[in-house]
Scaffold this motif. Structure first.
Motif, PDB file in Angstrom:
ATOM      1  N   SER A   8       0.828  -1.113  -0.321  1.00  0.00           N
ATOM      2  CA  SER A   8       0.406   0.176  -0.134  1.00  0.00           C
ATOM      3  C   SER A   8       1.145   0.857   0.127  1.00  0.00           C
ATOM      4  CB  SER A   8      -0.993   0.179   1.097  1.00  0.00           C
ATOM      5  OG  SER A   8      -0.305  -0.193   2.195  1.00  0.00           O
ATOM      6  N   ASP A   9       1.878   1.196   0.838  1.00  0.00           N
ATOM      7  CA  ASP A   9       3.401   2.712   0.769  1.00  0.00           C
ATOM      8  C   ASP A   9       3.589   2.402  -1.261  1.00  0.00           C
ATOM      9  OD1 ASP A   9       2.495   2.909   3.169  1.00  0.00           O
ATOM     10  OD2 ASP A   9       4.507   1.968   4.057  1.00  0.00           O
ATOM     11  N   PHE A  10       3.601   1.462  -1.446  1.00  0.00           N
ATOM     12  CA  PHE A  10       4.690   1.643  -3.060  1.00  0.00           C
ATOM     13  C   PHE A  10       3.817   2.625  -3.733  1.00  0.00           C
ATOM     14  CE2 PHE A  10       5.441   0.047  -7.270  1.00  0.00           C
ATOM     15  CZ  PHE A  10       6.835   1.113  -6.993  1.00  0.00           C
ATOM     16  N   GLU A  11       2.761   2.772  -3.737  1.00  0.00           N
ATOM     17  CA  GLU A  11       1.955   3.760  -5.295  1.00  0.00           C
ATOM     18  C   GLU A  11       2.595   4.861  -4.357  1.00  0.00           C
ATOM     19  OE1 GLU A  11      -1.864   4.782  -7.282  1.00  0.00           O
ATOM     20  OE2 GLU A  11      -1.804   3.097  -5.600  1.00  0.00           O
ATOM     21  N   GLY A  12       2.629   5.369  -3.591  1.00  0.00           N
ATOM     22  CA  GLY A  12       2.703   6.733  -3.461  1.00  0.00           C
ATOM     23  C   GLY A  12       4.093   7.338  -3.414  1.00  0.00           C
ATOM     24  N   GLU A  13       4.523   5.979  -2.370  1.00  0.00           N
ATOM     25  CA  GLU A  13       6.677   6.383  -2.820  1.00  0.00           C
ATOM     26  C   GLU A  13       6.635   6.403  -4.340  1.00  0.00           C
ATOM     27  OE1 GLU A  13       8.148   7.358  -0.688  1.00  0.00           O
ATOM     28  OE2 GLU A  13       6.726   7.281   1.015  1.00  0.00           O
ATOM     29  N   PHE A  14       6.315   5.503  -5.458  1.00  0.00           N
ATOM     30  CA  PHE A  14       6.675   5.840  -7.049  1.00  0.00           C
ATOM     31  C   PHE A  14       6.352   6.638  -7.356  1.00  0.00           C
ATOM     32  CE2 PHE A  14       5.236   4.661 -11.113  1.00  0.00           C
ATOM     33  CZ  PHE A  14       6.513   4.474 -11.496  1.00  0.00           C
ATOM     34  N   GLN A  15       4.554   6.919  -6.744  1.00  0.00           N
ATOM     35  CA  GLN A  15       4.536   8.567  -7.683  1.00  0.00           C
ATOM     36  C   GLN A  15       5.539  10.085  -6.656  1.00  0.00           C
ATOM     37  OE1 GLN A  15       0.959  10.187  -5.949  1.00  0.00           O
ATOM     38  NE2 GLN A  15       0.216  11.136  -8.315  1.00  0.00           N
TER      39      GLN A  15
END
Length: 169
Positions: free
Chosen positions: A94-101
């Motif tokens: 769930s953290d990945f999307e925000g960090e990817f952005q």
């Protein structure tokens, strides 16, 4: 050239999960700058100065780690510090999307900046500053979740918050 990496965050408060990422990063890079920033979208429990102070105390055992604060764009701060690496920790998918952005935006703003994402250690995968604050505010035990100096400061701050709320009633 000395390889410098920046580990940015609001660190409100610093948790043992953050310290795990700092320790692991310190074994990879010559120098880590733990950079406290002010998130204008969050209401912090501690001032930026208090967070810097708590981080300095919690990281003093790491000889290649320094603590600083900044505002503005992270890529601009990285340029000022001659850093090309941004360290980010993620706990779950769930953290990945925000960090990817964030990493993609930083790469757009400065193509010379790379982001290194470290997975949280299993024992810290559930841990966030928000969870710690909530537990502490409702009287839960936060021992082992934050460094001892932070635990003491949180207990004091919660007492102050409760006194202020009592006066308002």
């Amino acid at each position: 050239m000395k390889q410098i990496a920046i580990y940015p965050g609001s660190f409100d408060p610093v948790t043992n999960g953050h310290l795990d990422i700092i320790e692991r990063s310190s074994k990879i890079f010559e120098h880590i700058i733990v950079a406290v920033f002010c998130n204008p979208f969050k209401e912090p429990m501690f001032t930026m100065e208090e967070r810097v102070e708590m981080l300095k105390e919690a990281t003093k055992k790491f000889k290649n780690v320094s603590v600083d604060s900044f505002d503005g764009l992270l890529v601009d701060y990285a340029k000022q510090k001659n850093a090309r690496i941004i360290i980010r920790g993620i706990r779950a998918v769930s953290d990945f999307e925000g960090e990817f952005q964030k990493a993609s935006m930083n790469k757009k703003l400065d193509p010379n900046i790379e982001t290194l994402i470290l997975m949280s250690s299993n024992e810290h995968a559930f841990l966030s500053s928000s969870v710690v604050k909530e537990a502490a505010l409702f009287g839960g035990c936060i021992r082992g979740l934050v460094p001892p100096n932070v635990q003491e400061r949180m207990i004091q701050r919660i007492k102050e918050i409760r006194r202020m709320k009592q006066k308002q009633l």
